[in-house]
Scaffold this motif. Sequence first.
Motif, PDB file in Angstrom:
ATOM      1  N   LEU A 495       0.833  -1.201   0.000  1.00  0.00           N
ATOM      2  CA  LEU A 495       0.000   0.000   0.000  1.00  0.00           C
ATOM      3  C   LEU A 495       0.871   1.255   0.000  1.00  0.00           C
ATOM      4  N   ARG A 496       1.974   1.217   0.749  1.00  0.00           N
ATOM      5  CA  ARG A 496       2.891   2.367   0.756  1.00  0.00           C
ATOM      6  C   ARG A 496       3.495   2.578  -0.624  1.00  0.00           C
ATOM      7  N   LEU A 497       3.935   1.499  -1.268  1.00  0.00           N
ATOM      8  CA  LEU A 497       4.495   1.599  -2.623  1.00  0.00           C
ATOM      9  C   LEU A 497       3.436   2.086  -3.608  1.00  0.00           C
ATOM     10  N   TYR A 498       2.197   1.615  -3.417  1.00  0.00           N
ATOM     11  CA  TYR A 498       1.098   2.002  -4.303  1.00  0.00           C
ATOM     12  C   TYR A 498       0.878   3.513  -4.257  1.00  0.00           C
ATOM     13  N   LYS A 499       0.982   4.091  -3.063  1.00  0.00           N
ATOM     14  CA  LYS A 499       0.729   5.524  -2.907  1.00  0.00           C
ATOM     15  C   LYS A 499       1.932   6.378  -3.312  1.00  0.00           C
ATOM     16  N   MET A 500       3.131   5.858  -3.111  1.00  0.00           N
ATOM     17  CA  MET A 500       4.331   6.666  -3.328  1.00  0.00           C
ATOM     18  C   MET A 500       4.969   6.435  -4.697  1.00  0.00           C
ATOM     19  N   SER A 501       4.921   5.196  -5.202  1.00  0.00           N
ATOM     20  CA  SER A 501       5.625   4.850  -6.460  1.00  0.00           C
ATOM     21  C   SER A 501       4.704   4.040  -7.360  1.00  0.00           C
ATOM     22  N   TRP A 502       3.523   4.582  -7.598  1.00  0.00           N
ATOM     23  CA  TRP A 502       2.470   3.827  -8.273  1.00  0.00           C
ATOM     24  C   TRP A 502       2.898   3.334  -9.652  1.00  0.00           C
ATOM     25  N   LEU A 503       3.412   4.212 -10.474  1.00  0.00           N
ATOM     26  CA  LEU A 503       3.724   3.846 -11.858  1.00  0.00           C
ATOM     27  C   LEU A 503       4.815   2.779 -11.913  1.00  0.00           C
ATOM     28  N   LYS A 504       5.854   2.938 -11.120  1.00  0.00           N
ATOM     29  CA  LYS A 504       6.942   1.953 -11.106  1.00  0.00           C
ATOM     30  C   LYS A 504       6.429   0.607 -10.600  1.00  0.00           C
ATOM     31  N   LEU A 505       5.570   0.635  -9.605  1.00  0.00           N
ATOM     32  CA  LEU A 505       4.990  -0.600  -9.076  1.00  0.00           C
ATOM     33  C   LEU A 505       4.168  -1.311 -10.144  1.00  0.00           C
ATOM     34  N   GLN A 506       3.371  -0.561 -10.883  1.00  0.00           N
ATOM     35  CA  GLN A 506       2.508  -1.181 -11.895  1.00  0.00           C
ATOM     36  C   GLN A 506       3.313  -1.751 -13.063  1.00  0.00           C
ATOM     37  N   THR A 507       4.336  -1.028 -13.495  1.00  0.00           N
ATOM     38  CA  THR A 507       5.128  -1.506 -14.628  1.00  0.00           C
ATOM     39  C   THR A 507       5.954  -2.740 -14.265  1.00  0.00           C
ATOM     40  N   SER A 508       6.191  -2.954 -12.976  1.00  0.00           N
ATOM     41  CA  SER A 508       6.965  -4.127 -12.561  1.00  0.00           C
ATOM     42  C   SER A 508       6.066  -5.276 -12.096  1.00  0.00           C
ATOM     43  N   SER A 509       4.745  -5.109 -12.184  1.00  0.00           N
ATOM     44  CA  SER A 509       3.821  -6.167 -11.777  1.00  0.00           C
ATOM     45  C   SER A 509       3.651  -7.182 -12.897  1.00  0.00           C
ATOM     46  N   PRO A 510       3.390  -8.458 -12.568  1.00  0.00           N
ATOM     47  CA  PRO A 510       3.203  -9.490 -13.592  1.00  0.00           C
ATOM     48  C   PRO A 510       2.009  -9.186 -14.487  1.00  0.00           C
ATOM     49  N   GLN A 511       2.108  -9.595 -15.757  1.00  0.00           N
ATOM     50  CA  GLN A 511       1.003  -9.422 -16.692  1.00  0.00           C
ATOM     51  C   GLN A 511      -0.108 -10.410 -16.349  1.00  0.00           C
ATOM     52  N   PHE A 619      -0.445   9.736 -11.572  1.00  0.00           N
ATOM     53  CA  PHE A 619       0.852   9.183 -11.941  1.00  0.00           C
ATOM     54  C   PHE A 619       1.041   9.015 -13.449  1.00  0.00           C
ATOM     55  N   VAL A 620      -0.039   8.984 -14.229  1.00  0.00           N
ATOM     56  CA  VAL A 620       0.085   8.787 -15.679  1.00  0.00           C
ATOM     57  C   VAL A 620      -0.238  10.079 -16.429  1.00  0.00           C
ATOM     58  N   LEU A 621      -1.428  10.642 -16.195  1.00  0.00           N
ATOM     59  CA  LEU A 621      -1.789  11.866 -16.909  1.00  0.00           C
ATOM     60  C   LEU A 621      -0.935  13.050 -16.456  1.00  0.00           C
ATOM     61  N   ASN A 622      -0.437  12.979 -15.238  1.00  0.00           N
ATOM     62  CA  ASN A 622       0.365  14.086 -14.689  1.00  0.00           C
ATOM     63  C   ASN A 622       1.713  13.569 -14.187  1.00  0.00           C
ATOM     64  N   GLN A 623       2.404  12.824 -15.051  1.00  0.00           N
ATOM     65  CA  GLN A 623       3.718  12.311 -14.654  1.00  0.00           C
ATOM     66  C   GLN A 623       4.651  13.461 -14.256  1.00  0.00           C
ATOM     67  N   LYS A 624       4.514  14.566 -14.966  1.00  0.00           N
ATOM     68  CA  LYS A 624       5.264  15.773 -14.624  1.00  0.00           C
ATOM     69  C   LYS A 624       4.316  16.740 -13.936  1.00  0.00           C
ATOM     70  N   TRP A 625       4.714  17.197 -12.758  1.00  0.00           N
ATOM     71  CA  TRP A 625       3.870  18.111 -11.971  1.00  0.00           C
ATOM     72  C   TRP A 625       3.564  19.371 -12.764  1.00  0.00           C
ATOM     73  N   ASP A 626       2.283  19.681 -12.874  1.00  0.00           N
ATOM     74  CA  ASP A 626       1.833  20.861 -13.610  1.00  0.00           C
ATOM     75  C   ASP A 626       1.522  21.971 -12.612  1.00  0.00           C
ATOM     76  N   GLU A 627       2.443  22.938 -12.486  1.00  0.00           N
ATOM     77  CA  GLU A 627       2.292  23.996 -11.495  1.00  0.00           C
ATOM     78  C   GLU A 627       1.036  24.824 -11.738  1.00  0.00           C
TER      79      GLU A 627
END
Length: 977
Positions: A495-511, A619-627
């Motif tokens: 859950l901590r990884l899900y909230k803090m590093s969501w995109l990296k966690l998802q890309t490393s999850s099994p298909q 994490f996907v639509l706003n990978q880069k923080w939009d000030e």
Amino acid sequence: MRLLKREPNGELVLTDFTGKDVPPYAILSHTWAANSEEVSFQDVEEGKGKGKGKAGWQKIELCVGQATADGLSYVWIDTCCIDKRNAVELSRAINSMFRWYRDAQRCYVYLSDVSKRGDQDQNGPSSPAWEAAFRRSRWFTRGWTLQELIAPTLVKFYSLEGELIGSKSSLEEMIHVITGIPRNALRGDSLSNFSIDERFSWTEQRNTTLEEDKAYSLLGIFDVSMSLIYGEGREKAFARLSQKAHKSYKGPDYEQYSIQFSLSGFPESVQFFAREGELEEIRGLLSNGYNARSIVVLHGLGGMGKTQLAIAYTKRHKEKYTAIFWVNANDEDSLRLSFRAIAQRILKQHRSSSMLVGVDLDKDLDRVVDAVKSWLELPENTRWLMIFDNYDNPRIPGDANASAVDIRRFLPGSDHGSIILTTRSSKIGLGQPINVQKLPHVQGLKILSNLSGRKGIENDRSAIELVEELDGLPLALSTAGAYLEHVTTSFSEYLRLYKMSWLKLQTSSPQLTSYEDRSLYTTWQITFDRIEQESTAAAKLLKLWAYFDRQDIWFELLQKGRSINNGWLRALAEDELTFNKAIRLLCDYALVNANLDIQKLAGSSGYSLHSCVHTWSVFVLNQKWDENLARLAFCCVALEIPETHDARWWLSRRRIIHHVTHQERFIADGTVNTQGLGWALHAFGLHSFDRGKLEIAEDMYVRALQDKEKILGPKHTMTLNTVNGLGLLYEIQGKPVKAEEMFLRVLQDGEAEGPNHVPTLQTVANLGNHYMNQGKLAKAEELILRALRGFEEALGPKDTMTLDLIDSLGGLCKRQGKLEEAEKTTKRALQGKEETLGPQHLSTLDTLNNLAGIHIRQRRLIEAETMIRRALYGYEEALGPELLPTHISALNTVTNLGLLYSRTGRKDMARVMYERALSGFMIVRGSSSDVCRYLENRLKALDITQTASPMAQNPSTETRTRKSSPVTHKLMRQLKK
């Protein structure tokens, strides 16, 4: 049908109701003894008590007697109501028996091998003695008793002695375990919901005296009739029954169009749980597909399990259809290839099919589509099912998207057959829609447990928190389970990884094989691309949503942001129709849901994102923080925080609380640039102050003050407004020196505005209240009266600020011991507020509570309690569970109620109120504050009183040594009224 009735003389007589209306009757279920011991049809016909000496007479007496007790005159019993010498009558009875049991008012089951006598000698919590005998009763092993269990609505079980054991309903779980029959079948669900194979399995452990009867006893279970051929043997009887069952499902000529069921081409489905409501709804909507074309559209958010639901329906009801075809409707090329696969399957089993013979399956796929449609349109070919999966890019009128699919070109034109469409869009315009929604958390835990291989997690707090975060989305739950299967990562760490590093966690999850080429981080990109083509504003709104809380976006919230000079938002929130057009598109693709219940709170109806979609947008639509978007969201929220003089301001503050706390995290992290937004920071401070988050409020006010001093200057009116807010905050925090410093600064810097400048007068009033709290009553009186004269002159006697100050004056009089004057002054404030603001306004409730405090001092406790209860109820209704526990005025009211309970001898009730107030004030003011010490002392005083009480030492002396006061007795009588 013959029924048995006891005549007034005690004789049992049979009445034939063939061709007549059958009266209400009871029916007996039992296991047969030897034929010589059962009361026969001939015994009853002969009359004169013949058969009374047989063992079977006891159960007849039980049935007739219980029926009479239940108000029924007639009974049906198989041993004596059928003339078994007549083969035609016997055949008719066996073919009608399920219906006869189903239509009975009561079914009495007599268990000759279960006794309840042992229960009388049993002590302790162990299972009753009859239970073991019940579990192994011969009745559960006989073939005929299967329909006698399932068909009737009300079934009651009786012991050898004729004592009631229980009913089918009360014993359901035990019966389910004994028989393996699904609970829904026991509860009367349509048997067509259960496959032919499943129903055959219910009789595997049952036997009949004659081998053919094992098949004949199932006629009603399959709702078929057939002739009885004793001597044909078990296998032939079952073969005929099976053929009859399939023909009743698929029609008499089903073999002519039958295509062997195959999962080839179906997506893999590894997890499916408990969508029984949706499965039943699909079954009901498709039940008429033989006579008219029936279309069901399963729509909902991507990853919600629409495909798995369609597969589950297909597997459960495959026996109803002669052919089932799975079609990939992702695009037109996929559709054509699916139709080619269908053509190959048809030709494999029906080589001479005229529709397809001669069609080149490789070259002209459009002709293949037409040929398959023609085969499906044949008048006798009515019992097929087609599933068009992933129809996520539908052709919509007015849409210029060249890649959009018009599914109507691929649907058979005949008015028969069954079709299921799965899609993310709710605007297909075909068939009957079913919105596939999120799973309950208990089912989410099952998915997580099964895929992770971690059992017994039902009460695991970390697992429950993870499931709550994933919020019933099967794709997200399956992804988490697959990741956790082969790692030692805990649920809390995931859950901590899900909230803090969501995109990296998802890309490393099994298909996940059950979701083909789609994953949690790609599944909504398809939908977003489609939305962006249709409406740039809707796509930008979805990106902006990442900077709000996921819950509750409404029109007015964004409309306030139009003043921030953002071009696309100004256009989007120009009016409600424009906003609705964009939000409706997001709703159409199930990314957003309407929250119609929030409209009852304040403002227009709101909309929410699913938690997983919101995380994806971050994490996907706003990978880069939009000030720019971050500041825009921050300002929208700040502008929607109402001032306390707004009508029903507390409801608006309740509604905005999720967004405020979301923005507070951004501020604390330093991720949002608040330079030049001192006004917004002040608004956030005001909201935090109101909900008792004083440390956060102080941080916001200090940030606001620094920004305003830098941009506006130290003496600007808006700057001094924040200084005044800080003074009020310090007063509540118990920092009197700092509070006085702030108030004096405002007075000194605001002198240029004149003595009757309203903000200056407000600070004068605040300083007067400060001196009152410090016990400097003369100074307080001078300042409060000065401010009151200014308010009455500048604002009038009925203005809310004037009335607030009159209320303060009443409090001062109370401090001075002038209780009559205090009462008169506070009543004047209360009357004015009730007229101006209404009786339920929070400011009115504050004054009501203050008046109750005066009555407590005057010992007018009945009046005080009435007022306090009214005030507390008003706070509870207005503030709700979000704001109530730490709202200072509500806590003061709770404290007053505790004081009143204590003074009227209700110590336990006083303790509850003091502890409730203490828990709130410890959050708001801190454990070392004066008010917390006061409440702790009140609680200690209660303990001392109870310990020292003669009643506590000798309860028997209560009436002699402790008498309630007349006031308490009067109060109790009033409360009882």
